[in-house]
Motif scaffolding. Structure first.
Motif, mmCIF file in Angstrom:
data_model
loop_
_atom_site.group_PDB
_atom_site.id
_atom_site.type_symbol
_atom_site.label_atom_id
_atom_site.label_comp_id
_atom_site.label_asym_id
_atom_site.label_seq_id
_atom_site.Cartn_x
_atom_site.Cartn_y
_atom_site.Cartn_z
ATOM 1 N N ASN A 155 0.873 -1.178 0.000
ATOM 2 C CA ASN A 155 0.000 0.000 0.000
ATOM 3 C C ASN A 155 0.908 1.226 0.000
ATOM 4 O OD1 ASN A 155 -1.788 2.063 0.538
ATOM 5 N ND2 ASN A 155 -2.929 0.926 2.097
ATOM 6 N N GLU A 156 0.810 2.027 -1.067
ATOM 7 C CA GLU A 156 1.707 3.190 -1.192
ATOM 8 C C GLU A 156 1.483 4.180 -0.052
ATOM 9 O OE1 GLU A 156 -0.304 1.869 -3.569
ATOM 10 O OE2 GLU A 156 0.337 2.531 -5.554
ATOM 11 N N GLU A 157 0.260 4.160 0.529
ATOM 12 C CA GLU A 157 0.009 5.041 1.671
ATOM 13 C C GLU A 157 0.748 4.461 2.876
ATOM 14 O OE1 GLU A 157 -4.049 6.206 3.204
ATOM 15 O OE2 GLU A 157 -4.199 6.612 1.037
ATOM 16 N N GLY A 158 1.879 5.026 3.224
ATOM 17 C CA GLY A 158 2.669 4.536 4.354
ATOM 18 C C GLY A 158 3.646 3.432 3.964
ATOM 19 N N TRP A 159 3.659 3.042 2.679
ATOM 20 C CA TRP A 159 4.557 1.982 2.197
ATOM 21 C C TRP A 159 4.501 0.757 3.112
ATOM 22 C CZ3 TRP A 159 5.474 2.371 -2.651
ATOM 23 C CH2 TRP A 159 5.474 3.638 -3.217
ATOM 24 N N VAL A 160 3.294 0.259 3.263
ATOM 25 C CA VAL A 160 3.068 -0.925 4.097
ATOM 26 C C VAL A 160 2.937 -2.137 3.168
ATOM 27 C CG1 VAL A 160 1.558 -1.993 5.809
ATOM 28 C CG2 VAL A 160 1.863 0.492 5.794
ATOM 29 N N HIS A 268 11.335 -13.630 6.207
ATOM 30 C CA HIS A 268 10.425 -12.999 5.244
ATOM 31 C C HIS A 268 9.813 -11.720 5.818
ATOM 32 C CE1 HIS A 268 10.592 -16.123 2.224
ATOM 33 N NE2 HIS A 268 9.743 -15.404 1.481
ATOM 34 N N GLU A 269 9.300 -11.826 7.044
ATOM 35 C CA GLU A 269 8.610 -10.663 7.628
ATOM 36 C C GLU A 269 9.583 -9.503 7.842
ATOM 37 O OE1 GLU A 269 5.461 -10.262 7.978
ATOM 38 O OE2 GLU A 269 4.781 -12.291 7.564
ATOM 39 N N ILE A 270 10.784 -9.809 8.304
ATOM 40 C CA ILE A 270 11.784 -8.751 8.533
ATOM 41 C C ILE A 270 12.232 -8.181 7.177
ATOM 42 C CG2 ILE A 270 14.099 -8.299 9.477
ATOM 43 C CD1 ILE A 270 13.503 -10.492 11.600
ATOM 44 N N GLY A 271 12.374 -9.061 6.196
ATOM 45 C CA GLY A 271 12.769 -8.635 4.846
ATOM 46 C C GLY A 271 11.698 -7.800 4.156
ATOM 47 N N HIS A 272 10.426 -8.128 4.374
ATOM 48 C CA HIS A 272 9.338 -7.355 3.734
ATOM 49 C C HIS A 272 9.440 -5.876 4.066
ATOM 50 C CE1 HIS A 272 7.439 -10.608 1.859
ATOM 51 N NE2 HIS A 272 6.507 -10.936 2.727
ATOM 52 N N GLU A 273 9.885 -5.572 5.291
ATOM 53 C CA GLU A 273 9.985 -4.147 5.663
ATOM 54 C C GLU A 273 11.068 -3.453 4.841
ATOM 55 O OE1 GLU A 273 7.571 -3.120 7.178
ATOM 56 O OE2 GLU A 273 6.859 -5.042 7.932
ATOM 57 N N LEU A 274 12.116 -4.182 4.471
ATOM 58 C CA LEU A 274 13.160 -3.600 3.614
ATOM 59 C C LEU A 274 12.606 -3.348 2.214
ATOM 60 C CD1 LEU A 274 16.141 -5.877 4.699
ATOM 61 C CD2 LEU A 274 15.987 -3.419 5.075
ATOM 62 N N SER A 275 11.775 -4.271 1.720
ATOM 63 C CA SER A 275 11.143 -4.052 0.411
ATOM 64 C C SER A 275 10.172 -2.889 0.485
ATOM 65 C CB SER A 275 10.388 -5.305 -0.038
ATOM 66 O OG SER A 275 11.279 -6.344 -0.305
ATOM 67 N N GLY A 276 9.403 -2.823 1.596
ATOM 68 C CA GLY A 276 8.411 -1.753 1.744
ATOM 69 C C GLY A 276 9.076 -0.388 1.792
ATOM 70 N N LEU A 277 10.148 -0.267 2.593
ATOM 71 C CA LEU A 277 10.784 1.043 2.802
ATOM 72 C C LEU A 277 11.732 1.420 1.667
ATOM 73 C CD1 LEU A 277 10.604 3.155 5.057
ATOM 74 C CD2 LEU A 277 12.619 2.130 6.111
ATOM 75 N N MET A 362 10.993 0.198 10.819
ATOM 76 C CA MET A 362 10.763 -1.155 10.293
ATOM 77 C C MET A 362 10.345 -2.104 11.418
ATOM 78 S SD MET A 362 13.606 -1.698 7.289
ATOM 79 C CE MET A 362 15.059 -1.358 8.255
ATOM 80 N N THR A 363 10.932 -1.926 12.592
ATOM 81 C CA THR A 363 10.568 -2.789 13.738
ATOM 82 C C THR A 363 9.106 -2.553 14.126
ATOM 83 O OG1 THR A 363 12.839 -2.667 14.524
ATOM 84 C CG2 THR A 363 11.193 -3.396 16.112
ATOM 85 N N ARG A 364 8.716 -1.290 14.120
ATOM 86 C CA ARG A 364 7.321 -0.958 14.461
ATOM 87 C C ARG A 364 6.357 -1.635 13.476
ATOM 88 N NH1 ARG A 364 3.541 2.222 12.660
ATOM 89 N NH2 ARG A 364 4.808 3.324 11.132
ATOM 90 N N LYS A 365 6.677 -1.504 12.177
ATOM 91 C CA LYS A 365 5.775 -2.084 11.171
ATOM 92 C C LYS A 365 5.782 -3.611 11.251
ATOM 93 C CE LYS A 365 5.947 1.432 7.521
ATOM 94 N NZ LYS A 365 6.649 1.737 6.266
ATOM 95 N N CYS A 366 6.969 -4.185 11.471
ATOM 96 C CA CYS A 366 7.113 -5.645 11.478
ATOM 97 C C CYS A 366 6.358 -6.276 12.650
ATOM 98 C CB CYS A 366 8.606 -5.985 11.552
ATOM 99 S SG CYS A 366 8.964 -7.677 11.145
ATOM 100 N N THR A 367 6.174 -5.500 13.712
ATOM 101 C CA THR A 367 5.437 -6.030 14.872
ATOM 102 C C THR A 367 4.011 -5.474 14.906
ATOM 103 O OG1 THR A 367 6.349 -4.221 16.194
ATOM 104 C CG2 THR A 367 7.470 -6.338 16.340
#
Ligand code: NZQ
Ligand code: ZN
Length: 394
Positions: A155-160, A268-277, A362-367
């Motif tokens: 989601n481009e809104e907030g890059w989630v 995967h979950e930790i990596g997704h935040e790198l793709s998102g950001l 990224m930690t905030r989003k990942c959790t």
């Protein structure tokens, strides 16, 4: 040992010229008006899109086209696709491309019969019990979406970037012609193999290690990917090894290597935040995180890491020093990533050092705003995830 249900309903049509069966399969699964969904142009350049569209036309199947799916596929295009399908009365979605195109197709498929915003599905506010049927012509072995129950949307809104799994979106069919992967650039080939191996490893590193058949299958898959990637990087048109990788991609994520075990999807979950950001390529984001995850958690089950080192990474077993053997396996994986052109930390992934603020974000989003943990091999809380990002800083 964990009980399990194995469900892999997708009809796989594999081999040279397999895409010649596309129109026939679309009709078999009830498609009369088809949305042909594709990415940024590789399928136009290769002639695959034209070939498929001509075939549909000749078979009397109406088609509307929607291209423009980008890696880490976006919600805005999903919304466009939903509007288009409703306006045109589409009853089947054909994804021609890789994981991003297939995931975008799955999201559109959820969204068409749903009155609300399809993002609700990814936020788990709505659980769909129906979706438009989809089929795919795969062009990159990597994500395994062609046989998986998952879809991952940004989601481009907030890059989630969020994933969602549900059997109703499983592809009716998957067409796989290894020749269609000859045009893949080396980086995409390597990122794809990394993803395939990680889908296997996220199931392999488990505390339920009693299902030996599953473990042996996983090791065979990992060794085959490791052995097949070098020949295709040397010769992109090596059919035999492209075929191993293509089939490996599907088997790695249709849960064959997950039967009877509890997976751990922390990398995967930790990596997704790198793709998102940072819009990082999915497979590369996994290579940047895995070595740090492994060093952080291996003591939870040293013998599993020893087995991986010995049976997958060909490290001699030093019975006097299990931890040393485990670490040598992790180091060998790092050397493998470097050999195939993958990063082993975040600095190598994004080209600069990640900041403390970015790690916190990224930690905030990942959790999910500090409300959930990740992983099962070792259950990771926010402070563990933050520590892994710091370890992976490079
Ligand atoms: O857009 P085009 O021009 O087609 O170019 C694509 C894209 O740039 C290119 N490409 C694909 N086939 C090609 C080709 N270039 C030349 N020749 C070909 N034959 O490759 C690039 C990457 O494509 P993409 O579809 O993004 O790759 P992939 O299959 O790795 O998919 C990645 C996405 O899948 C998600 C990832 O998070 C990421 O968003 N995942 C989906 C999963 C699932 N649904 O089960 C599980 C995975 O863990 C993953 O999270
Ligand atoms: Zn993946």
């Amino acid at each position: 040992m964990k009980d399990f249900v194995y469900y892999a309903p997708t009809e796989v049509v594999f081999g040279e010229h397999s895409e010649d069966k596309t129109a026939c399969l679309v009709k078999k699964y009830g498609g009369n008006k088809v949305l042909v969904h594709y990415g940024g142009g590789s399928v136009k350049k290769s002639g695959l899109l034209d070939k498929v569209c001509t075939q549909l036309k000749e078979a009397g199947v109406d088609a509307v086209l929607l291209g423009g799916v980008v890696p880490n596929p976006r919600l805005s295009l999903v919304h466009q696709g939903i509007d288009l399908c409703r306006k045109e009365g589409v009853d089947f979605i054909l994804a021609v491309g890789g994981g991003s195109v297939i995931d975008s197709a799955k999201a559109i498929a959820y969204g068409v019969p749903y009155d609300g915003d399809v993002w609700d599905v990814y936020l788990r506010k709505y659980s769909p019990d129906k979706a438009l049927p989809i089929g795919c012509v795969l062009t990159i072995p990597a994500a395994g979406s062609e046989m998986s129950d998952s879809s991952v949307i940004t989601n481009e809104e907030g890059w989630v970037k969020l994933g969602y799994s549900n059997n109703v979106c499983r592809a009716k069919f998957a067409i796989m012609n290894p020749c269609r992967t000859f045009t893949l650039p080396p980086y995409q080939t390597a990122a794809g193999v990394t993803d395939i191996m990680m889908h296997t490893m996220e199931r392999y590193f488990t505390q339920d290690d009693e299902m030996n058949l599953t473990t042996e299958l996983a090791e065979a898959l990992l060794r085959t990917m490791k052995e097949s990637v070098f020949p295709v990087l040397e010769n992109p048109c090596d059919y035999r090894h492209r075929a191993q990788i293509m089939w490996g991609g599907s088997l790695a994520h249709n849960d064959l290597t997950g039967c009877g075990v509890t997976g751990d999807w922390a990398t995967h979950e930790i990596g997704h935040e790198l793709s998102g950001l940072f819009n990082a390529t999915h497979g590369a984001s996994l290579a940047a995180i895995w070595p740090s995850w492994a060093r952080y958690v291996y003591k939870e089950n040293v013998s599993r890491f020893v087995r991986f080192a010995v049976k997958v990474m060909d490290i001699p077993n030093d019975y006097t020093d299990p931890e040393g053997t485990a670490i040598k396996g992790i180091e060998a994986m790092e050397r493998f990533y470097h050999h195939i052109g993958m990063p082993i930390n975040i600095k190598e992934l994004i080209g600069r050092e990640v900041t403390d603020e970015e790690i916190k974000e990224m930690t905030r989003k990942c959790t999910r705003n500090y409300t959930s943990t990740q992983g099962a091999f070792k259950v990771l809380k926010a402070e563990d995830i933050e520590a892994i990002y710091k370890l992976a800083r490079g």
